[in-house]
Structure formats: structure tokens, C-alpha cells
Design an enzyme around this catalytic site. Structure first.
Site, PDB file in Angstrom:
ATOM      1  N   THR C 102       3.879   2.675  -4.089  1.00 25.46           N
ATOM      2  CA  THR C 102       3.409   3.465  -5.332  1.00 25.46           C
ATOM      3  C   THR C 102       2.006   3.220  -5.710  1.00 25.46           C
ATOM      4  OG1 THR C 102       4.400   1.484  -6.289  1.00 25.46           O
ATOM      5  CG2 THR C 102       5.701   3.357  -6.224  1.00 25.46           C
ATOM      6  N   ASN C 103       1.292   2.150  -5.211  1.00 28.99           N
ATOM      7  CA  ASN C 103       0.025   1.461  -5.991  1.00 28.99           C
ATOM      8  C   ASN C 103      -0.970   1.896  -5.010  1.00 28.99           C
ATOM      9  OD1 ASN C 103      -1.753  -0.332  -6.672  1.00 28.99           O
ATOM     10  ND2 ASN C 103      -0.245  -1.303  -7.884  1.00 28.99           N
ATOM     11  N   CYS C 104      -2.220   2.348  -5.546  1.00 29.79           N
ATOM     12  CA  CYS C 104      -3.351   2.801  -4.747  1.00 29.79           C
ATOM     13  C   CYS C 104      -4.215   1.692  -4.274  1.00 29.79           C
ATOM     14  CB  CYS C 104      -4.093   3.622  -5.541  1.00 29.79           C
ATOM     15  SG  CYS C 104      -4.761   2.864  -7.093  1.00 29.79           S
ATOM     16  N   LEU C 105      -4.073   0.530  -4.522  1.00 30.67           N
ATOM     17  CA  LEU C 105      -4.850  -0.515  -4.036  1.00 30.67           C
ATOM     18  C   LEU C 105      -4.406  -0.950  -2.891  1.00 30.67           C
ATOM     19  CD1 LEU C 105      -4.637  -2.641  -7.253  1.00 30.67           C
ATOM     20  CD2 LEU C 105      -6.353  -1.138  -6.785  1.00 30.67           C
TER      21      LEU C 105
END
Lengths: 115, 89, 105
Positions: C102-105
Site C-alpha cells: 500500500t505504501n509508496c516508500l
């Protein structure tokens, strides 16, 4: 830098808690010390027995247990909130520390965030 | 350590109490948005000297007496800059 | 047998419909031949999902979780990048039948 993220909303009703968890995970991804504090209705995140499959959601308790793998330092439960919801230590998922919400607790953190 | 507490929740919101409990003697409390409504509710005891954002008071038709400092955005910025820590509730 | 339903990015709609054959098929689309080293990571991800109902949210956290589980030799981005080119977390989760991180990092 140490960050305390306060969750005071019940799980599943809205997305604010998920966003708080996402923020915590982002900090953990960069090895920033971060803790989560559950107060008020937010305490219900920590219940062991949750089965949100019938409402088409993922178990926040299971997500949280995963969070510690990623380096979230502490999961803290407020004593008053436990009492209010009739919960004891045995009802909570593993690795949760029981604490007391007050100014002294908040003073331990350089940043305090409420989602 | 001086913490500036910026509160934008109405008095009915559970976080309102959470914030008030967190305000220490050396801290400052700034009411903005719906939190300014607390100033028209009798019996709510707010800690220390209270500040409120003038435009939010005006917008909601809440009038205050001399016990409350109505400040503007530049004042809010100055407060945040002077604080060791800011908590947005 | 028909393949499980996938979304527009190639991730399975339902992680529980996954089978090892699904993995091989998705991997083929990425020109990856699955070997033991791949299966080790895939089985780690499947287990992680069973327990936590989530994918590792980001690439950094994917690496971190693998490191925690399989040690420094495998929990590093070069190793995982070789096995799962592109963004390793995304490629590996897609092949393992997990939701998109879910997270772009």
C-alpha cells in the site's frame, strides 16, 4: 527523534486509524523510533478476538502484530480505556504494554501526533 | 519544554478531553475551527490563558470576553515558532 | 483450471485463490523462472499474509521483514532485486498472490 502516534478512534468505522498505522509504518521503514498509544475507543484495536471478514475488512489486530515485525517500538494501551471497555491484559494481543495516559507519558516523546 | 496545543475539535468530540488532559502548566492552548465553540459552552473549564483564532470565532458568531486572546494567523505562526513542540489535536 | 481473477495491475483479487501454478504463471509474464530461492521468499510472504492479513506495506519494510525472518544474506535489497526485478516488494507480492503493497516508500 521519537514519535508517539495516538489512536483514539475505534477500528473499522473510518480510515483514520489505518492512516495512523500507515504513518507509523512509514516512520519505521526509515528506522525512526515510533510508538502507538491506544486511548478511548481506540483501545478496541487491541482486542485479541476480531473477525472482520464478514464486513470485508482485514483484522487490525493482525495488522498490528505485523507492525512490530517492521520495527514499531511500542504498542501502548491506556489503563482507563481498558477499564471503560471491560478489557484486561489477557484480552489484548501479545506485546502490548499497559500505561496511563497523562502529561508525563507524553513528555517522553519529541513529537506527538493525533490522526 | 513548552508545548503549543492546537485544538480543532468541538467539545463533544472525545479528543477534546484528551487534549485538555495533556495541557501542562507551561503549555499554551490555541482553539481553532470547531474548538472555539467551547467558549460558548458554560461549565467547560479550560486550562490557563486561552487563545482562539479570531477568524474562526467570527465565522461561528462566537463572542468572547477579555479572558480570551483572539489572535490572527500571524500570531498563530509566531506561537508555533516559539514552542518547543506543537501537538495538533 | 481457470486462473484466479486479477486486477488491472496483475494482483490477485483474492489472495486465497492462489496456487503455486498461479505463481509460475504470473512469474512467466515477468520472464522470471521460479527457483528455490524464489519459492523461499514466496512461502515467507504467504505465511506472513496468513498471520497478518497484510502485504509488507513498502519495499523497505519488505526487505526488513525478510531480514528478520531469513537473515542478512537474503534480507537485503540487492538479493531481492535480483530475484524479483522492478520493485521487489511489488513483483514478489504479485507472484505470491498478495495484495499490492500500500505504501509508496
Amino acid at each position: 527523534m521519537s514519535v508517539l502516534i495516538i489512536i483514539d478512534q475505534a477500528p473499522y468505522g473510518n480510515w483514520s486509524g489505518r492512516e495512523a498505522l500507515d504513518m507509523a509504518l512509514s516512520l519505521a521503514a526509515f528506522d525512526q523510533p515510533v510508538s502507538l498509544l491506544f486511548v478511548g475507543a481506540g483501545i478496541n484495536w487491541l482486542r485479541k478476538q476480531q473477525n472482520p471478514a464478514p464486513i470485508q475488512q482485514k483484522g487490525v489486530n493482525r495488522n498490528l502484530a505485523g507492525a512490530t515485525v517492521f520495527g514499531i517500538e511500542e504498542l501502548l494501551a491506556d489503563q482507563d480505556a481498558l477499564q471503560r471497555y471491560g478489557l484486561g491484559a489477557e484480552d489484548l494481543l501479545d506485546g502490548v504494554a499497559i500505561t496511563h495516559y497523562d502529561q508525563d507519558l507524553l513528555a517522553n516523546y519529541l513529537h506527538v501526533v493525533c490522526q | 519544554m513548552m508545548t503549543l496545543h492546537i485544538l480543532n475539535k468541538s467539545p463533544e468530540h472525545p479528543r477534546f478531553r484528551l487534549c485538555l488532559e495533556a495541557v501542562g502548566d507551561a503549555d499554551q492552548l490555541l482553539l481553532i475551527e470547531n474548538a472555539v465553540l467551547a467558549l460558548s459552552v458554560e461549565g467547560i473549564k479550560l486550562p490557563g490563558r486561552i487563545m482562539a483564532l479570531a477568524s474562526d470565532l467570527d465565522a461561528r458568531g462566537v463572542s468572547v470576553d477579555g479572558s480570551v486572546d483572539a489572535i490572527h494567523y500571524d500570531g498563530m505562526v509566531a506561537l508555533a515558532a516559539a514552542a518547543d513542540r506543537v501537538i495538533s489535536w | 483450471m481457470s486462473q484466479p481473477k486479477r486486477n488491472n495491475e496483475g494482483f490477485l483479487e483474492n489472495a486465497w485463490e492462489w496456487t503455486p501454478e498461479t505463481a509460475s504463471e504470473i512469474a512467466r509474464e515477468d520472464d522470471i523462472d521460479l527457483e528455490n530461492n524464489h519459492w523461499e521468499i514466496i512461502s515467507f510472504l504467504r505465511g506472513f499474509y496468513r498471520e497478518h492479513e497484510m502485504s509488507p506495506p513498502s519495499n523497505r519494510l519488505f526487505v526488513k521483514a525478510v531480514k528478520e525472518h531469513l537473515g542478512e544474506d537474503k534480507g537485503n535489497s540487492i538479493y531481492l532485486m535480483r530475484l524479483f526485478p522492478g520493485t521487489p516488494a511489488k513483483t514478489a507480492c504479485r507472484i505470491a498472490g498478495l495484495p499490492r503493497p500500500t505504501n509508496c516508500l
